[in-house]
Write a protein that holds these residues in place. Structure first.
Motif, PDB file in Angstrom:
ATOM      1  N   GLY A  53     -59.325  -7.485 -35.938  1.00  0.00           N
ATOM      2  CA  GLY A  53     -58.833  -6.333 -36.666  1.00  0.00           C
ATOM      3  C   GLY A  53     -57.334  -6.205 -36.579  1.00  0.00           C
ATOM      4  N   CYS A  54     -56.873  -4.967 -36.655  1.00  0.00           N
ATOM      5  CA  CYS A  54     -55.441  -4.677 -36.740  1.00  0.00           C
ATOM      6  C   CYS A  54     -54.924  -4.099 -35.430  1.00  0.00           C
ATOM      7  N   TYR A  55     -53.760  -4.571 -35.023  1.00  0.00           N
ATOM      8  CA  TYR A  55     -53.053  -4.073 -33.850  1.00  0.00           C
ATOM      9  C   TYR A  55     -51.720  -3.487 -34.276  1.00  0.00           C
ATOM     10  N   ARG A  56     -51.306  -2.449 -33.566  1.00  0.00           N
ATOM     11  CA  ARG A  56     -49.956  -1.915 -33.733  1.00  0.00           C
ATOM     12  C   ARG A  56     -49.014  -2.717 -32.837  1.00  0.00           C
ATOM     13  N   TYR A  74     -38.362  -2.473 -33.589  1.00  0.00           N
ATOM     14  CA  TYR A  74     -39.133  -3.133 -34.641  1.00  0.00           C
ATOM     15  C   TYR A  74     -40.593  -2.734 -34.484  1.00  0.00           C
ATOM     16  N   LYS A  75     -41.173  -2.226 -35.570  1.00  0.00           N
ATOM     17  CA  LYS A  75     -42.568  -1.820 -35.564  1.00  0.00           C
ATOM     18  C   LYS A  75     -43.325  -2.597 -36.632  1.00  0.00           C
ATOM     19  N   GLY A  76     -44.606  -2.734 -36.428  1.00  0.00           N
ATOM     20  CA  GLY A  76     -45.392  -3.434 -37.424  1.00  0.00           C
ATOM     21  C   GLY A  76     -46.846  -3.510 -37.055  1.00  0.00           C
ATOM     22  N   THR A  77     -47.538  -4.409 -37.710  1.00  0.00           N
ATOM     23  CA  THR A  77     -48.955  -4.627 -37.460  1.00  0.00           C
ATOM     24  C   THR A  77     -49.218  -6.113 -37.232  1.00  0.00           C
ATOM     25  N   MET A  78     -50.236  -6.386 -36.431  1.00  0.00           N
ATOM     26  CA  MET A  78     -50.682  -7.762 -36.201  1.00  0.00           C
ATOM     27  C   MET A  78     -52.170  -7.825 -36.498  1.00  0.00           C
ATOM     28  N   ARG A  79     -52.600  -8.910 -37.147  1.00  0.00           N
ATOM     29  CA  ARG A  79     -53.987  -9.052 -37.562  1.00  0.00           C
ATOM     30  C   ARG A  79     -54.606 -10.285 -36.904  1.00  0.00           C
ATOM     31  N   PHE A  80     -55.698 -10.066 -36.169  1.00  0.00           N
ATOM     32  CA  PHE A  80     -56.485 -11.146 -35.556  1.00  0.00           C
ATOM     33  C   PHE A  80     -57.772 -11.311 -36.355  1.00  0.00           C
ATOM     34  N   GLU A  81     -58.046 -12.526 -36.771  1.00  0.00           N
ATOM     35  CA  GLU A  81     -59.293 -12.815 -37.467  1.00  0.00           C
ATOM     36  C   GLU A  81     -59.965 -13.999 -36.794  1.00  0.00           C
ATOM     37  N   GLU A  82     -61.194 -13.807 -36.346  1.00  0.00           N
ATOM     38  CA  GLU A  82     -61.943 -14.873 -35.684  1.00  0.00           C
ATOM     39  C   GLU A  82     -62.686 -15.717 -36.709  1.00  0.00           C
ATOM     40  N   LYS A  83     -62.585 -17.024 -36.556  1.00  0.00           N
ATOM     41  CA  LYS A  83     -63.288 -17.974 -37.410  1.00  0.00           C
ATOM     42  C   LYS A  83     -63.933 -19.026 -36.514  1.00  0.00           C
ATOM     43  N   GLY A  84     -65.040 -18.660 -35.855  1.00  0.00           N
ATOM     44  CA  GLY A  84     -65.696 -19.580 -34.948  1.00  0.00           C
ATOM     45  C   GLY A  84     -64.812 -19.885 -33.755  1.00  0.00           C
TER      46      GLY A  84
END
Length: 701
Positions: A53-56, A74-84
């Motif tokens: 999902g999404c992290y701050r 600096y602010k933003g978002t990080m996205r982790f997506e699992e693919k096996g």
């Protein structure tokens, strides 16, 4: 034009980085047999598994031991997506100037009172600035944090895109100490334009950075440091906020006489499917607001646009309609990712819908790209498409809810900058494949249209919606990618001129600031038929025009009116037959074609696809732009080399458009009145529906 090759510049392709699959890296430090007991007491195997999902993400640059009044965060978002066994990770950063609370400074009281209104408490952080805030007490066992809101930041604060290249999520650590992990990214700095938000990325990363994190007492909350090589850049925090990757809003409304798409029964037979469930297949939280109150045709379109006919390509009329919606406000786009979908009646054969805000800083009414789309409730599935529509053939979209929802979601997908899958992964039964191709795919698989339509994005679009940079997908930022074929020059099969010849017709000498009519003709010189595009103009993305100035700089002349849904129809062009297109060469959102005197090179490149092969034809011509000599020459150039004139000429002067660009209209009219013998009046006179007789006014020498 940094780091872009010549071919990319000539066809208007701009690089946009996108994260891809990376392996999970492991640090294998298995203890040897003699030391097994000792190492088991000292070391432990750490395995960090970030939640999908999404992290701050927050980064505090290193700034010394003492805090400064003004600092950068600096602010933003990080996205982790699992693919096996693999993951995809990407992030976006926005740059803020931080003002720290005055209580941390020994400042006279009078200045505290004067500056007190500048304090921004939300920006205050303790790491790395020589002071600490008290920590919240820990009560009971650690619990998973509640789902929070995915943050949204202003477009003008966008700083860089982080493309994950490696992830060290498993390691050996000391017993009793927090586990560590690291992420490595290629960072691409965003280049903002002089105005608007349609910036650009370099084709290669500006630098590689490494984030070294450690666990904290809070679940799914990490702290650490950022490095460039061995140089420490500052401190970072990472906090999980949502199982979704991104969030956006969709407002659905209708014009009088139209019907809006409704949720449908899920293919599983349980529950329903809607825009929100479709975007959920790409991990987006899309909140949908339906307002079934009919909107009247705007006064500006009464007598101009018949709602029951095809609106395309009157994108300005569609924008007028969106502008009349209750609550429409482009000013919210810095705090909300909001798109609009308006149902209009139209009629059978109108292509089912359009995304019309395709240009951004070009010819659109308010120069804001990708705000909305229309869907045609009274259009549908004509038998003339040459495919099997089953029970829906020659019937209307509104009478086939599943197909209607799919088509409308397709246009919304365009609004979030997704293109046709025939140009990327090939046609399939997914949202971003054009409707005729979906029908063909279903028919080939022994399934039925529209009952077997899959209301989901395919894997390619899912990755784009999740991991493209924020400006590329959020409304009101980067321009629509379009449907130009994205292949390197080496993969294009260009015809020899002896087989397929592309000839450009353009007068060899022009005046500085002069709009020029140009045309190009594609002629089959071979003795056999050749498959070529039915339309070779810029509107359907087949033709790409570029101008190289005397200094060697290449400017892509992107049309301000282009199709979001072009299927590039191809048919056999017989031996000896020709196909022709034309355009006014003057201005595009990239600038003026001829803004300096000297020799210029105009080139047209045609690209199309046949059975998986990318075919092409190209032609070029030299044009000399005269140096201004007379007072007339200078006066006309000064009047016409103006962006408002550029938009005025590019969009034309149809009914209702004369007031769109009043400055452009005024300047063009002044040229016609005061300098009627200037060659620029040939185009301007036709644009303003002349007749304007040369020699009408006295020339000012």
């Amino acid at each position: 034009m940094k780091n872009r090759n010549e071919f990319d510049q000539r066809i208007g392709r701009f690089p946009v980085p996108t994260a891809d699959l990376i392996p999970r890296l492991f640090e294998d430090l298995q203890p040897t047999a003699p030391d097994l007991d000792l190492k088991a007491k000292l070391f432990k195997r750490c395995s960090i598994k970030p939640l999908q999902g999404c992290y701050r993400l927050t980064f505090y640059p290193k700034s010394g031991l003492r805090p400064t009044l003004f600092a950068t965060t600096y602010k933003g978002t990080m996205r982790f997506e699992e693919k096996g066994s693999e993951i995809i990770v990407s992030a976006d950063l926005y740059k803020f100037n931080t003002i720290f609370p005055l209580k941390y400074y020994r400042i006279p009281q009078k200045y505290k009172q004067r500056w007190g209104n500048l304090t921004i408490g939300e920006e205050v952080q303790s790491i790395g600035f020589g002071f600490r805030q008290p920590e919240a007490p820990t009560v009971g066992p650690a619990k998973r944090p509640p789902v929070k809101t995915i943050p949204i930041y202003p477009r003008n604060r966008y700083y860089s895109y982080l493309q994950g290249v490696s992830a060290q999520l498993t390691s050996i650590g000391f017993v009793g100490r927090p586990c560590n992990f690291s992420l490595t990214f290629d960072e691409f700095f965003y280049v903002h334009p002089a105005s608007g938000f349609d910036g650009s990325f370099p084709s290669v990363a500006d630098r590689t950075i490494r984030m070294q994190f450690k666990e904290t007492d809070k679940v799914d909350y990490f702290e650490g440091k950022l490095y460039s090589g061995d140089t420490e850049l500052g401190n970072i925090r990472l906090e999980w906020v949502s199982p979704f990757f991104r969030r956006a809003e969709l407002q659905v409304q209708r014009l009088e006489g139209a019907v809006i798409p409704q949720p449908v029964t899920a293919s599983s037979g349980t529950g329903t499917e809607d825009f929100s469930s479709i975007f959920a297949t790409a991990g987006w939280h899309l909140s949908v607001t339906r307002d079934d109150t009919a909107v009247a045709l705007p006064a500006s379109l009464v007598g101009v646009q018949d709602p029951d006919t095809c609106w395309n390509p009157s994108f300005d009329n569609m924008h007028d309609l969106m502008d009349s919606l209750p609550g429409y406000d482009p000013g919210i786009l810095d705090s909300r990712w909001k798109a609009y979908l308006v149902a209009i009646p139209a009629t059978l054969g109108c292509s089912r819908g359009w995304m019309f805000d395709s240009i951004g800083s070009g010819g659109d009414v308010n120069s804001i790209g990708r705000e909305g789309a229309v869907t045609h409730s009274n259009d549908g599935y004509p038998s003339g498409d040459g495919v099997e529509y089953g029970i829906a053939e020659d019937e209307l979209q509104k009478d086939h809810p599943r197909a209607f929802l799919r088509s409308a979601a397709h246009e919304v997908g365009h609004t979030f900058n997704q293109i046709h899958q025939s140009l990327e992964s090939g046609p399939d039964n997914s949202i971003m494949t054009v409707t005729p191709n979906v029908a063909s795919v279903l028919d080939g698989a022994g399934e039925a249209f529209p009952d077997d339509i899959d209301l989901a994005f395919n894997a390619t679009v899912q990755r784009h919606l999740i991991h493209l940079p924020d400006p590329a997908v959020r409304p009101g930022a980067m321009q629509f990618f379009g449907n130009s074929i994205s292949v390197p020059e080496s993969d294009v099969n260009f015809f020899d001129t002896g087989d397929l010849e592309l000839v450009i017709k353009l007068k060899p000498r022009v005046k500085l600031g002069e709009p020029v009519n140009t045309s190009w003709t594609l002629t089959n010189r071979s003795d056999a038929s050749i498959p070529t595009p039915d339309q070779i103009d810029t509107y359907g993305h087949a033709a790409h025009i570029s101008v190289t100035n005397p200094a060697g700089a290449i400017r892509y002349m992107k049309s301000v009116v282009t199709a979001a849904c072009s299927s590039h129809p191809v048919s056999a062009q017989k031996a000896g037959a020709s196909r022709r297109a034309e355009a006014t060469l003057f201005w595009s959102q990239n600038g003026f074609a001829f803004d300096s005197p000297g020799r210029h090179r105009v080139e047209v490149i045609l690209l199309w696809e046949v059975d998986g092969l990318i075919l092409g034809a190209r032609g070029g011509i030299d044009v000399w732009v005269d140096y201004p000599i007379t007072t007339d020459d200078n006066a006309v150039a000064a009047l016409l080399l103006n962006e408002e004139v550029g938009k005025f000429v590019a969009m034309g002067v149809g009914v209702g458009r004369r007031n769109r660009y009043p400055i452009g209209l005024q300047r063009a009219a002044e040229v016609l009145e005061k300098h009627p013998e200037h060659p620029a009046c040939d185009v301007l006179g036709k644009l303003l529906k002349g007749p304007y007789k040369k020699g009408k006014a006295k020339r000012n020498k």
